[in-house]
Structures are given as C-alpha cells and as structure tokens.
Design a protein around this motif. Structure first.
Motif, PDB file in Angstrom:
ATOM      1  N   GLU A  52       0.801  -1.221   0.000  1.00 26.38           N
ATOM      2  CA  GLU A  52       0.000   0.000   0.000  1.00 26.38           C
ATOM      3  C   GLU A  52       0.837   1.276   0.000  1.00 26.38           C
ATOM      4  OE1 GLU A  52      -0.257  -2.622   2.072  1.00 26.38           O
ATOM      5  OE2 GLU A  52      -0.801  -1.991   4.112  1.00 26.38           O
ATOM      6  N   ASP A  53       2.161   1.151   0.120  1.00 32.35           N
ATOM      7  CA  ASP A  53       3.034   2.310  -0.022  1.00 32.35           C
ATOM      8  C   ASP A  53       3.321   2.619  -1.492  1.00 32.35           C
ATOM      9  OD1 ASP A  53       4.869   1.065   2.795  1.00 32.35           O
ATOM     10  OD2 ASP A  53       3.451   2.741   2.781  1.00 32.35           O
ATOM     11  N   THR A  54       2.868   1.753  -2.384  1.00 28.84           N
ATOM     12  CA  THR A  54       3.054   1.988  -3.812  1.00 28.84           C
ATOM     13  C   THR A  54       2.399   3.295  -4.218  1.00 28.84           C
ATOM     14  OG1 THR A  54       3.211  -0.359  -4.354  1.00 28.84           O
ATOM     15  CG2 THR A  54       2.515   1.124  -6.119  1.00 28.84           C
ATOM     16  N   ALA A  55       3.189   4.187  -4.822  1.00 26.93           N
ATOM     17  CA  ALA A  55       2.680   5.512  -5.174  1.00 26.93           C
ATOM     18  C   ALA A  55       3.750   6.287  -5.925  1.00 26.93           C
ATOM     19  CB  ALA A  55       2.291   6.292  -3.918  1.00 26.93           C
ATOM     20  N   ASP A  56       3.342   7.398  -6.501  1.00 25.81           N
ATOM     21  CA  ASP A  56       4.296   8.398  -6.980  1.00 25.81           C
ATOM     22  C   ASP A  56       4.572   9.331  -5.811  1.00 25.81           C
ATOM     23  OD1 ASP A  56       2.657   8.507 -10.183  1.00 25.81           O
ATOM     24  OD2 ASP A  56       4.484   7.441  -9.618  1.00 25.81           O
ATOM     25  N   TYR A  57       5.837   9.544  -5.528  1.00 33.16           N
ATOM     26  CA  TYR A  57       6.247  10.379  -4.402  1.00 33.16           C
ATOM     27  C   TYR A  57       6.791  11.702  -4.922  1.00 33.16           C
ATOM     28  CZ  TYR A  57       5.635   6.554  -1.113  1.00 33.16           C
ATOM     29  OH  TYR A  57       5.092   5.558  -0.327  1.00 33.16           O
ATOM     30  N   TYR A  58       6.294  12.795  -4.345  1.00 33.01           N
ATOM     31  CA  TYR A  58       6.645  14.136  -4.790  1.00 33.01           C
ATOM     32  C   TYR A  58       7.320  14.927  -3.661  1.00 33.01           C
ATOM     33  CZ  TYR A  58       3.432  13.165  -8.630  1.00 33.01           C
ATOM     34  OH  TYR A  58       2.795  12.618  -9.714  1.00 33.01           O
ATOM     35  N   CYS A  59       8.415  15.549  -4.004  1.00 39.55           N
ATOM     36  CA  CYS A  59       9.097  16.449  -3.080  1.00 39.55           C
ATOM     37  C   CYS A  59       8.479  17.840  -3.214  1.00 39.55           C
ATOM     38  CB  CYS A  59      10.581  16.495  -3.425  1.00 39.55           C
ATOM     39  SG  CYS A  59      11.547  17.676  -2.484  1.00 39.55           S
ATOM     40  N   ALA A  60       8.272  18.509  -2.100  1.00 39.23           N
ATOM     41  CA  ALA A  60       7.754  19.876  -2.109  1.00 39.23           C
ATOM     42  C   ALA A  60       8.590  20.707  -1.151  1.00 39.23           C
ATOM     43  CB  ALA A  60       6.282  19.899  -1.701  1.00 39.23           C
ATOM     44  N   VAL A  61       8.985  21.870  -1.614  1.00 42.43           N
ATOM     45  CA  VAL A  61       9.850  22.748  -0.828  1.00 42.43           C
ATOM     46  C   VAL A  61       9.269  24.156  -0.859  1.00 42.43           C
ATOM     47  CG1 VAL A  61      12.154  23.744  -0.644  1.00 42.43           C
ATOM     48  CG2 VAL A  61      11.875  21.357  -1.354  1.00 42.43           C
ATOM     49  N   ASP A  62       9.248  24.825   0.284  1.00 45.78           N
ATOM     50  CA  ASP A  62       8.806  26.224   0.279  1.00 45.78           C
ATOM     51  C   ASP A  62       9.850  27.099   0.976  1.00 45.78           C
ATOM     52  OD1 ASP A  62       6.371  25.533   2.849  1.00 45.78           O
ATOM     53  OD2 ASP A  62       8.348  26.418   3.095  1.00 45.78           O
ATOM     54  N   GLY A  63       9.734  28.377   0.729  1.00 47.25           N
ATOM     55  CA  GLY A  63      10.683  29.309   1.327  1.00 47.25           C
ATOM     56  C   GLY A  63      10.608  30.672   0.687  1.00 47.25           C
ATOM     57  N   VAL A  64      11.739  31.358   0.662  1.00 52.78           N
ATOM     58  CA  VAL A  64      11.827  32.717   0.119  1.00 52.78           C
ATOM     59  C   VAL A  64      12.983  32.781  -0.878  1.00 52.78           C
ATOM     60  CG1 VAL A  64      12.153  35.154   0.683  1.00 52.78           C
ATOM     61  CG2 VAL A  64      10.896  33.673   2.257  1.00 52.78           C
ATOM     62  N   THR A  65      12.754  33.426  -2.010  1.00 53.24           N
ATOM     63  CA  THR A  65      13.803  33.564  -3.023  1.00 53.24           C
ATOM     64  C   THR A  65      14.705  34.754  -2.704  1.00 53.24           C
ATOM     65  OG1 THR A  65      12.572  35.078  -4.457  1.00 53.24           O
ATOM     66  CG2 THR A  65      12.175  32.711  -4.760  1.00 53.24           C
ATOM     67  N   THR A  66      15.771  34.873  -3.458  1.00 54.39           N
ATOM     68  CA  THR A  66      16.672  36.010  -3.298  1.00 54.39           C
ATOM     69  C   THR A  66      15.998  37.319  -3.708  1.00 54.39           C
ATOM     70  OG1 THR A  66      17.573  35.522  -5.486  1.00 54.39           O
ATOM     71  CG2 THR A  66      18.757  34.637  -3.569  1.00 54.39           C
ATOM     72  N   ASP A  67      14.886  37.238  -4.437  1.00 48.81           N
ATOM     73  CA  ASP A  67      14.083  38.418  -4.774  1.00 48.81           C
ATOM     74  C   ASP A  67      13.041  38.704  -3.713  1.00 48.81           C
ATOM     75  OD1 ASP A  67      14.097  37.187  -8.153  1.00 48.81           O
ATOM     76  OD2 ASP A  67      15.436  38.650  -7.229  1.00 48.81           O
ATOM     77  N   LEU A  68      13.119  37.991  -2.607  1.00 49.27           N
ATOM     78  CA  LEU A  68      12.212  38.150  -1.469  1.00 49.27           C
ATOM     79  C   LEU A  68      10.776  37.756  -1.814  1.00 49.27           C
ATOM     80  CD1 LEU A  68      13.569  41.454   0.139  1.00 49.27           C
ATOM     81  CD2 LEU A  68      14.226  39.073   0.579  1.00 49.27           C
ATOM     82  N   ALA A  69      10.641  36.811  -2.737  1.00 47.83           N
ATOM     83  CA  ALA A  69       9.317  36.288  -3.065  1.00 47.83           C
ATOM     84  C   ALA A  69       9.167  34.906  -2.448  1.00 47.83           C
ATOM     85  CB  ALA A  69       9.155  36.199  -4.582  1.00 47.83           C
ATOM     86  N   ARG A  70       7.981  34.623  -1.981  1.00 44.80           N
ATOM     87  CA  ARG A  70       7.729  33.297  -1.428  1.00 44.80           C
ATOM     88  C   ARG A  70       7.566  32.308  -2.587  1.00 44.80           C
ATOM     89  NH1 ARG A  70       7.539  32.720   3.643  1.00 44.80           N
ATOM     90  NH2 ARG A  70       6.926  30.548   3.298  1.00 44.80           N
TER      91      ARG A  70
END
Length: 120
Positions: free
Chosen positions: A88-106
């Motif tokens: 049941e762990d069979t799946a497509d796994y996706y990485c997701a990352v959030d933060g702030v860019t050097t332009d100060l945009a989220r």
C-alpha cells in the motif's frame, strides 16, 4: 527561480527499504518546510512526511515508525528513508519545498515525482 530534483525510488519487495532524495537549487534565500507527498494509483495526493527548518517532523499515521525524513540545510536536500515497506506504499512520491527567493518572493516548488512500487 527554484528547482527541485528527486532521485531514488524503484521496485522493492514488501518488507524492504528504499530511499528518496530531493535537492533544491536556484535563487534560494531560505528554505522553510521540506516535504514528501505521495499519490497512490487513482487516489488523491497526501502528505507522507514533512520537516521544518528547525527540524520538527510530521508523519502520516500510515507511515509513522517506518519512514524517516531528514534534511541537510547546507546542501539544501531532504531525504525520505522508507523501511518495512508495504504494497500500500506503492505511489508516486513528490518532493515539495517552500521558502523565500533572493528576490524576497515566497515560493513553493514541486518535483516531477518518483515512482515507488512495492510488490507483495
């Protein structure tokens, strides 16, 4: 702006282990939460595990005790170690990352997905 590249995954027998890694790059000022989501066949995407910049972790009930998420802030990477895998762990796994860019945009950036298949 910000990219993430996943590696790992594949085919394993039930009870086995796999590891997924994700590396972030680009115009990154800071990284907040790094997470792994998964989408089983014909089901909705769900959170598997996440880790904050301070190292606090959160796991789905279905993977707690079997999966371990960790990050290397200097390398801008996050790893999901998956043990005692079940079909049941069979799946497509996706990485997701959030933060702030050097332009100060989220930002919130998703990877292309890595397939994990667990045979019974």
């Amino acid at each position: 702006q910000v990219q993430v590249e996943e590696s790992g995954g594949g085919l394993v027998q039930a009870g086995g282990s796999l590891s997924l890694s994700c590396a972030a790059s680009g115009k990154i000022r800071s990284i907040g939460t790094m997470a792994w989501y998964r989408q089983p066949p014909e089901l909705r995407r769900e959170l598997a595990a996440s880790i904050t910049s301070s190292g606090s972790t959160n796991y789905a009930d279905s993977v707690r005790g079997r999966f371990t998420i960790s990050r290397d802030n200097a390398k801008k990477t996050v790893t999901l170690q998956m043990d005692s895998l079940k079909p049941e762990d069979t799946a497509d796994y996706y990485c997701a990352v959030d933060g702030v860019t050097t332009d100060l945009a989220r930002y919130t950036t998703w990877g292309q997905g890595a397939q994990v298949t667990v045979s019974s």
